[in-house]
Design a protein around this motif. Structure first.
Motif, PDB file in Angstrom:
ATOM      1  N   GLY A  56      -1.912 -37.259  -3.834  1.00 55.60           N
ATOM      2  CA  GLY A  56      -1.175 -38.511  -3.741  1.00 55.60           C
ATOM      3  C   GLY A  56      -1.247 -39.208  -2.413  1.00 55.60           C
ATOM      4  O   GLY A  56      -0.946 -40.393  -2.299  1.00 55.60           O
ATOM      5  N   GLY A  57      -1.613 -38.484  -1.348  1.00 58.83           N
ATOM      6  CA  GLY A  57      -1.809 -39.118  -0.049  1.00 58.83           C
ATOM      7  C   GLY A  57      -0.570 -39.812   0.474  1.00 58.83           C
ATOM      8  O   GLY A  57       0.540 -39.283   0.425  1.00 58.83           O
ATOM      9  N   VAL A  58      -0.751 -41.039   0.955  1.00 55.70           N
ATOM     10  CA  VAL A  58       0.349 -41.771   1.569  1.00 55.70           C
ATOM     11  C   VAL A  58       1.462 -42.047   0.575  1.00 55.70           C
ATOM     12  O   VAL A  58       2.616 -42.250   0.951  1.00 55.70           O
ATOM     13  N   HIS A  59       1.165 -42.012  -0.715  1.00 56.58           N
ATOM     14  CA  HIS A  59       2.176 -42.340  -1.714  1.00 56.58           C
ATOM     15  C   HIS A  59       3.066 -41.161  -2.064  1.00 56.58           C
ATOM     16  O   HIS A  59       4.120 -41.347  -2.666  1.00 56.58           O
ATOM     17  N   THR A  60       2.669 -39.953  -1.705  1.00 59.94           N
ATOM     18  CA  THR A  60       3.501 -38.767  -1.935  1.00 59.94           C
ATOM     19  C   THR A  60       3.790 -38.084  -0.599  1.00 59.94           C
ATOM     20  O   THR A  60       4.906 -38.127  -0.111  1.00 59.94           O
ATOM     21  N   ALA A 120      11.042 -50.839  -8.446  1.00 64.34           N
ATOM     22  CA  ALA A 120      10.806 -49.480  -8.938  1.00 64.34           C
ATOM     23  C   ALA A 120      10.087 -48.645  -7.893  1.00 64.34           C
ATOM     24  O   ALA A 120       9.163 -49.120  -7.224  1.00 64.34           O
ATOM     25  N   SER A 121      10.495 -47.408  -7.752  1.00 60.76           N
ATOM     26  CA  SER A 121       9.838 -46.460  -6.854  1.00 60.76           C
ATOM     27  C   SER A 121       9.856 -45.090  -7.509  1.00 60.76           C
ATOM     28  O   SER A 121      10.681 -44.813  -8.381  1.00 60.76           O
ATOM     29  N   PHE A 122       8.922 -44.241  -7.102  1.00 57.56           N
ATOM     30  CA  PHE A 122       8.929 -42.893  -7.650  1.00 57.56           C
ATOM     31  C   PHE A 122       9.256 -41.880  -6.558  1.00 57.56           C
ATOM     32  O   PHE A 122       8.968 -42.095  -5.375  1.00 57.56           O
ATOM     33  N   ASN A 123       9.891 -40.808  -6.972  1.00 56.03           N
ATOM     34  CA  ASN A 123      10.212 -39.720  -6.057  1.00 56.03           C
ATOM     35  C   ASN A 123       8.905 -39.099  -5.578  1.00 56.03           C
ATOM     36  O   ASN A 123       8.154 -38.549  -6.380  1.00 56.03           O
ATOM     37  N   PRO A 124       8.601 -39.180  -4.293  1.00 58.64           N
ATOM     38  CA  PRO A 124       7.290 -38.704  -3.819  1.00 58.64           C
ATOM     39  C   PRO A 124       7.016 -37.238  -4.118  1.00 58.64           C
ATOM     40  O   PRO A 124       5.905 -36.879  -4.521  1.00 58.64           O
ATOM     41  N   ASP A 125       8.014 -36.388  -3.944  1.00 61.44           N
ATOM     42  CA  ASP A 125       7.787 -34.961  -4.171  1.00 61.44           C
ATOM     43  C   ASP A 125       7.688 -34.646  -5.661  1.00 61.44           C
ATOM     44  O   ASP A 125       6.848 -33.848  -6.081  1.00 61.44           O
ATOM     45  N   GLY A 126       8.537 -35.275  -6.463  1.00 63.01           N
ATOM     46  CA  GLY A 126       8.440 -35.061  -7.898  1.00 63.01           C
ATOM     47  C   GLY A 126       7.119 -35.557  -8.454  1.00 63.01           C
ATOM     48  O   GLY A 126       6.496 -34.909  -9.304  1.00 63.01           O
ATOM     49  N   ALA A 127       6.675 -36.720  -7.963  1.00 63.60           N
ATOM     50  CA  ALA A 127       5.394 -37.258  -8.416  1.00 63.60           C
ATOM     51  C   ALA A 127       4.241 -36.351  -7.999  1.00 63.60           C
ATOM     52  O   ALA A 127       3.286 -36.146  -8.760  1.00 63.60           O
TER      53      ALA A 127
END
Length: 470
Positions: A56-60, A120-127
């Protein structure tokens, strides 16, 4: 099949070869992740090398977490799985009635105050957990905690070919043999180690900014998350004191030495990326993420420092050290001075400073701002015509398509580019061609090209691409 920890020989530099696969992907950001997944689904054996503990890189790992509407293919699949597994959080005007048009908002500052919105955003660790599982389900052999070090190459006709990727893990240095390699580092590290040509990061400011003619890299940033914020109190203060940017509180803190000089600096101009946008001259800059009272915050490298974090170790170290110090100072300021932050706390700081502007590989075709302005069409287009806003062209919208040749670096015949490492000019890659949806799409394109090349027994440069995938 993927083979590991068996006697596969040694490279010419006497590095032990421990694994081999049809496709070797270096870096598991959105581009590398999608490339590995696509190539495996197309029937190739795939090894994916990632320096952090999840894709996921910068997004996670970097906490970005911006959830977008699915744009097709693996990106849509990702968004649907994040949502289905409860990792996407959506804020709206009912939860944050004073958020639209608020000067503190990273994304929604331009909206008319009080209007409906959805962020909307996603939980980085969950993703990241979901992405790990998707690779496992597909049969990708992922190696986490592995730093890419170098490549070994051989001459192949008029060009050169990568034979092995050299990595460093907890049990030492080892080599991975492959047929096709994919550049997924986000900073073109494989390109650099392979000796392929590139242009160093940095360039002119937009034409709307004339106060500083220097050419510097677009500054990177370190993201962090605060919990325990009561934004209703913050918004009430902004209205009551007519202080939308918290400048009165900032001045109070600065007067008694509670804010270091580099925090909350004046912007360079009134228009352009370094003016009315946030890059390199941060204000209080935040966006809701994960749940009520939790916000992600931006801390950017000062533009004036001109840091090349992708290729200069001292620059990279300075960014990590000084941004941590600025985060610490900003958190203390917010908690002490700003209503609504009295019970706030730092809950997470990104694993690394994101690089917005690194090496720009020179490919078989270099996409430029003129290509976008003139709406050029290409026989090897990997996309159908798409419309995007170009920050370096006074925010003009252009409709264009991208040729397959932008995925092919010069001088190396078995390497494919993805994401921020595509063959694009400085003016076109930033905030146009480096977001999560597009990087995921480029990875899927690269993964499909790699698989087709393997199945046909040819290098990617000999592959005929004549239909858009997206």
């Amino acid at each position: 099949m993927v083979v590991e920890k068996q006697a596969l020989g040694w490279t010419s530099q006497r590095v032990r070869v421990v694994a081999e696969a049809d496709v070797v992907v270096i870096g598991a950001g959105p581009g590398g992740f999608a490339a590995a997944l696509k190539a495996r689904r197309e029937g190739c054996t795939v090894i994916l090398v990632e320096k952090f503990d999840m894709p996921g890189g910068v997004h996670t790992s970097g906490l970005q977490g911006a959830a977008n509407t699915g744009v097709g293919g693996i990106h849509t699949e990702l968004m649907e799985r994040f949502d289905r597994e409860g990792h996407i959080y959506t804020a709206d005007e009912k939860e944050l009635p004073d958020w639209a048009g608020n000067a503190l908002s990273h994304y929604d500052y331009y909206l008319t105050p009080g209007t409906p919105f959805k962020r909307a955003s996603f939980n980085p660790d969950g993703a990241g957990n979901v992405m790990v599982r998707m690779l496992e389900e597909a049969g990708v052999h992922a190696i986490y905690g592995a730093s890419f070090v170098d490549v070994e190459m051989e001459q192949h006709g008029s060009e050169r070919r990568i034979t092995h990727a050299i990595i460093e893990t907890v049990d030492g240095r080892k080599a991975i043999r492959g047929k096709v390699f994919v550049e997924g580092t986000g900073t073109s590290e494989v390109v650099a180690r392979a000796g392929a040509p590139f242009v160093r990061g940095g360039g002119r400011q937009p034409e709307t900014v004339t106060t500083d003619p220097a050419q510097r890299p677009i500054p990177g940033g370190l993201l962090w998350i605060m919990g325990g914020i009561d934004f209703t109190q913050t918004a009430a203060y902004q209205k009551r004191e007519d202080d939308p940017t918290l400048s009165k509180l900032i001045n109070q803190a600065r007067a008694v030495g509670d804010i270091p000089p580099m925090l909350y600096r004046p912007r360079l101009a009134t228009q352009g990326v370094y003016g009315d946008h946030y890059i390199g001259h941060p204000t209080v800059d935040m966006s809701p993420i994960q749940g009520p009272g939790t916000f992600i915050m931006w801390q950017n490298v000062p533009y004036e420092w001109a840091l090349h974090m992708d290729d200069d170790a001292e620059h990279a170290s300075r960014a990590k050290k000084e941004l941590r110090a600025l985060i610490d100072a900003e958190a203390r300021f917010l908690i002490k001075y700003v209503p609504g932050f009295q019970k706030a706390f730092i809950s997470h700081v990104g694993r690394y400073v994101g690089v917005r502007d690194g090496r720009h590989p020179i490919g078989e075709y270099v996409f430029s701002i003129e290509d976008a302005r003139e709406q050029r069409r290409f026989p090897d287009a990997v996309t159908r015509p798409m419309t995007k806003t170009f920050f370096w062209d006074a925010y003009a919208k252009h409709t264009f398509e991208v040729p397959y040749r932008c995925f092919l670096p010069k001088e190396v015949d078995n390497l494919l580019l993805t994401g921020a490492s595509l063959s694009f000019t400085f003016e076109t890659i930033f905030m146009v061609m480096r977001n999560f949806p597009w990087c995921t799409q480029t990875g899927e394109i690269a993964g499909l090209a790699a698989a087709r090349a393997v199945h046909q027994g040819i290098p990617p440069k000999q592959l005929e691409w004549n239909e858009p995938l997206f």
